[in-house]
Design a protein around this motif. Structure first.
Motif, mmCIF file in Angstrom:
data_model
loop_
_atom_site.group_PDB
_atom_site.id
_atom_site.type_symbol
_atom_site.label_atom_id
_atom_site.label_comp_id
_atom_site.label_asym_id
_atom_site.label_seq_id
_atom_site.Cartn_x
_atom_site.Cartn_y
_atom_site.Cartn_z
ATOM 1 N N ALA A 132 0.819 -1.212 0.000
ATOM 2 C CA ALA A 132 0.000 0.000 0.000
ATOM 3 C C ALA A 132 0.851 1.260 0.000
ATOM 4 C CB ALA A 132 -0.932 0.008 1.209
ATOM 5 N N LEU A 133 2.159 1.107 -0.224
ATOM 6 C CA LEU A 133 3.094 2.231 -0.306
ATOM 7 C C LEU A 133 3.016 3.148 0.902
ATOM 8 C CD1 LEU A 133 2.798 3.123 -4.104
ATOM 9 C CD2 LEU A 133 4.401 1.581 -2.975
ATOM 10 N N GLY A 134 2.745 2.551 2.090
ATOM 11 C CA GLY A 134 2.721 3.324 3.327
ATOM 12 C C GLY A 134 1.370 3.884 3.705
ATOM 13 N N LEU A 135 0.339 3.645 2.901
ATOM 14 C CA LEU A 135 -0.992 4.156 3.228
ATOM 15 C C LEU A 135 -1.504 3.559 4.535
ATOM 16 C CD1 LEU A 135 -3.467 5.844 2.389
ATOM 17 C CD2 LEU A 135 -4.264 3.866 1.089
ATOM 18 N N TYR A 442 -4.493 7.301 -5.498
ATOM 19 C CA TYR A 442 -5.343 6.132 -5.294
ATOM 20 C C TYR A 442 -4.503 4.869 -5.425
ATOM 21 C CZ TYR A 442 -9.256 9.332 -5.502
ATOM 22 O OH TYR A 442 -10.130 10.357 -5.233
ATOM 23 N N ILE A 443 -4.567 4.024 -4.402
ATOM 24 C CA ILE A 443 -3.661 2.890 -4.263
ATOM 25 C C ILE A 443 -4.410 1.577 -4.464
ATOM 26 C CG2 ILE A 443 -2.105 1.666 -2.689
ATOM 27 C CD1 ILE A 443 -1.042 4.357 -3.639
ATOM 28 N N GLY A 444 -3.873 0.704 -5.310
ATOM 29 C CA GLY A 444 -4.287 -0.687 -5.391
ATOM 30 C C GLY A 444 -5.689 -0.921 -5.896
ATOM 31 N N PRO A 445 -6.085 -2.197 -5.972
ATOM 32 C CA PRO A 445 -7.404 -2.544 -6.505
ATOM 33 C C PRO A 445 -8.557 -1.881 -5.765
ATOM 34 C CG PRO A 445 -6.010 -4.491 -6.371
ATOM 35 C CD PRO A 445 -5.264 -3.388 -5.677
ATOM 36 N N SER A 489 8.030 14.565 -2.656
ATOM 37 C CA SER A 489 6.735 15.121 -2.243
ATOM 38 C C SER A 489 5.809 14.017 -1.752
ATOM 39 C CB SER A 489 6.096 15.885 -3.408
ATOM 40 O OG SER A 489 5.902 15.034 -4.518
ATOM 41 N N PHE A 490 5.842 12.849 -2.400
ATOM 42 C CA PHE A 490 5.013 11.736 -1.960
ATOM 43 C C PHE A 490 5.519 11.182 -0.624
ATOM 44 C CE2 PHE A 490 3.652 7.120 -2.748
ATOM 45 C CZ PHE A 490 2.353 7.357 -2.337
ATOM 46 N N ALA A 491 6.829 11.084 -0.480
ATOM 47 C CA ALA A 491 7.395 10.585 0.773
ATOM 48 C C ALA A 491 7.067 11.518 1.936
ATOM 49 C CB ALA A 491 8.907 10.424 0.630
ATOM 50 N N ASN A 492 6.973 12.821 1.676
ATOM 51 C CA ASN A 492 6.704 13.791 2.752
ATOM 52 C C ASN A 492 5.313 13.650 3.350
ATOM 53 O OD1 ASN A 492 9.252 14.907 2.563
ATOM 54 N ND2 ASN A 492 8.618 16.537 1.148
ATOM 55 N N VAL A 493 4.384 12.981 2.639
ATOM 56 C CA VAL A 493 3.039 12.773 3.188
ATOM 57 C C VAL A 493 2.843 11.320 3.617
ATOM 58 C CG1 VAL A 493 2.028 14.687 1.907
ATOM 59 C CG2 VAL A 493 2.040 12.389 0.895
ATOM 60 N N GLY A 494 3.945 10.580 3.756
ATOM 61 C CA GLY A 494 3.859 9.209 4.255
ATOM 62 C C GLY A 494 4.041 8.138 3.212
ATOM 63 N N GLY A 495 4.180 8.502 1.925
ATOM 64 C CA GLY A 495 4.406 7.517 0.887
ATOM 65 C C GLY A 495 5.761 6.840 1.041
#
Length: 509
Positions: A132-135, A442-445, A489-495
């Motif tokens: 989930a790439l950290g979600l 939006y992550i995954g199925p 930028s994605f990593a900064n929000v938890g990605g």
């Protein structure tokens, strides 16, 4: 947050034995031969992988691909196909043929009546790091999928057919269960085809029952090959075909609702899917042309814009062409309708093309895939701008399926080589962005979403490798590797960075 992307859940369908072999009772129902998740244009080869994208012509040296529609062209004679009901076993086997060939054509009585028996065994080991790439926390997962199929296909002359396929689906060693991987023995497909010949005007085929139904290139309405259970639907499909000129496909269906027990699948009554798909080869300067409209009605959808009833129309067109060196596929879709009291204004543009050096060593193909799926740029303006695919082929981005096809843009250059005729290797980076900053990632199925954030729209890069070996006409081995490198930028929000490894073996008989 869950998205409204339909994860087709299995359906219940009463079915029995007709004409001494099978009879079917079908209720009403919903929706790429069906392509495997990697389209032929990206270099898939061999009888299990040459199930080319419908409507895309293969090189002249190859047989024409099967068509994944009732009454359509079947695949090359005597070879298993990704979509089993597109196979051609009409030839009587030799008297000294092995048993595995004899069961593909069992004559019944006189005339052109025969029964085909077959099946599939697939093992697929998958290992996600940060699926989930950290979600969410604890999002590693390394299950082993096991898919088993048994089928019977009865042909009574040229105009009547009855098909039934049983399936058993298991998942082992998982840290988080995946619903479409778990479905004990059940009726996977069961339908009857009744064809009405119209002489030189073609023919009409009526198909009631439960079945797979990819449309066009299978990107927006696909098959979901990456999980044990493909997308299946229950209802009625009617197809008119004038060979070489046009096909018109009309359908009214419900997705199958997958339940983990035995013989407990049934139609998902919270979703309706109906529409029309028209395809005409070589209509415009040698390009094939498709046009379609379909509507997906969901009682409950979830996006950044809200949660509630979704009535979504998709209006689309497609141009496609393929010869021995050049392949092109361009598709555009506009969505209208109503979602949580807002007017839907969404769109998607999909492009794929390549050039193959067929006379060069390794037969390299230089390819480019580029897609734009709209997001919502203003959550307060009363417009719902996030695109939602009906039954998406998520490995359109990568086999890892980290991302859903909403608020997404990507550019994927690739190189495909063939060290041997039965081996294909494709590598390339896929660069990913958000379409709109005001919408999420939006992550995954399931399409769960990261919150919108105001910094760069660049999400990160997938580094992809795909390899396939057609070991025999019945056995295929595939390997997938994707490393996702998150942007700052994605990593900064938890990605988080993610990694996916998949090893798959498929035996079809």
């Amino acid at each position: 947050m869950r998205s409204i992307t339909p994860i087709v859940h299995p359906v219940r369908l009463a079915c029995g034995v007709v004409a001494g072999v099978l009879a079917l009772s079908a209720g009403t129902a919903q929706a790429q031969s069906v392509p495997p998740e990697t389209p032929a244009a990206s270099g898939a080869v061999g009888p299990l992988a040459t199930q080319a994208v419908p409507g895309v012509r293969p090189p002249k040296s190859q047989p024409k691909p099967a068509e994944a529609l009732p009454g359509g062209r079947s695949g090359p004679a005597g070879l298993p196909q990704a979509i089993r009901w597109t196979e051609n076993w009409s030839a009587t086997p030799a008297a000294d043929a092995p048993l595995m060939d004899k069961i593909k054509h069992i004559p019944i009585g006189g005339g052109n009546t025969y029964l085909t028996l077959g099946g599939e065994a697939r093992a697929y080991y998958t290992d996600w790091q940060h699926a989930a790439l950290g979600l969410r926390a604890n999002d590693d997962n390394d299950p082993l999928q096991l898919r088993l199929r048994a089928l019977a296909d009865l042909h009574v002359g040229e105009h009547l057919r009855a098909y039934v396929e049983l399936g058993d689906n298991r998942e082992f060693g998982e840290q988080a269960a995946t619903a479409p991987n778990r479905d004990k023995i059940d009726i996977y497909q069961a339908f009857v085809d009744l064809s009405i010949p119209l002489g030189k005007a073609g023919k009409v085929t009526l198909r009631p029952g439960r079945f797979e139904m990819p449309l066009g290139n299978g990107k927006l309405v696909g098959v979901r090959e990456g999980l044990n259970m493909r997308f299946t639907y229950q209802g009625v499909r009617a197809t008119y075909i004038l060979p070489g000129k046009v096909s018109v496909d009309v359908f009214a269906l419900k997705p199958v609702d997958i339940r983990p027990g035995s013989f407990d699948d049934g139609p998902n009554h919270a979703i309706d899917f109906h529409g029309i798909y028209i395809s005409a080869p070589n209509r415009i300067l040698g390009f094939g042309t498709d046009a379609y409209w379909y509507e997906v009605d969901r009682d409950r959808g979830v996006l950044r814009e809200g949660t509630g009833e979704d009535r979504r129309d998709s209006w689309g067109a497609r141009l496609w062409r393929r010869n021995a060196t050049i392949d092109l596929d361009l598709e555009g879709t506009y969505q209208s309708g109503r979602f949580v009291g807002q007017d839907i204004e969404a769109y998607a543009i999909l492009f794929e093309g390549g050039y193959t050096f067929g006379t060069t060593a390794l037969k390299p193909r230089i390819g480019l895939r580029a897609n734009v799926f709209s997001g919502d740029g203003d959550l307060t303006n009363g417009k719902a701008g996030t695109f939602v695919a009906a039954s998406p082929r998520l490995p359109l981005v990568s086999e890892a399926a980290f991302f859903n096809l909403s608020n997404l843009m990507d550019v994927y250059p690739s190189v495909t080589v063939k060290p041997r005729e039965d081996v294909t290797v494709m590598v390339g980076p896929d660069f990913l962005w958000r379409n709109r900053k005001a919408d999420g990632v939006y992550i995954g199925p399931a399409g769960s979403s990261f919150e919108p954030y105001a910094s760069s729209r660049f999400t990160g890069t997938d580094l992809n490798l795909e390899a396939s070996w057609q070991a025999t006409k019945r056995m295929q081995l595939r390997l997938f590797e994707t490393y996702f490198a998150a942007s700052d930028s994605f990593a900064n929000v938890g990605g988080k960075n993610g990694n996916y490894l998949g090893a798959q073996s498929t035996y079809r008989f």
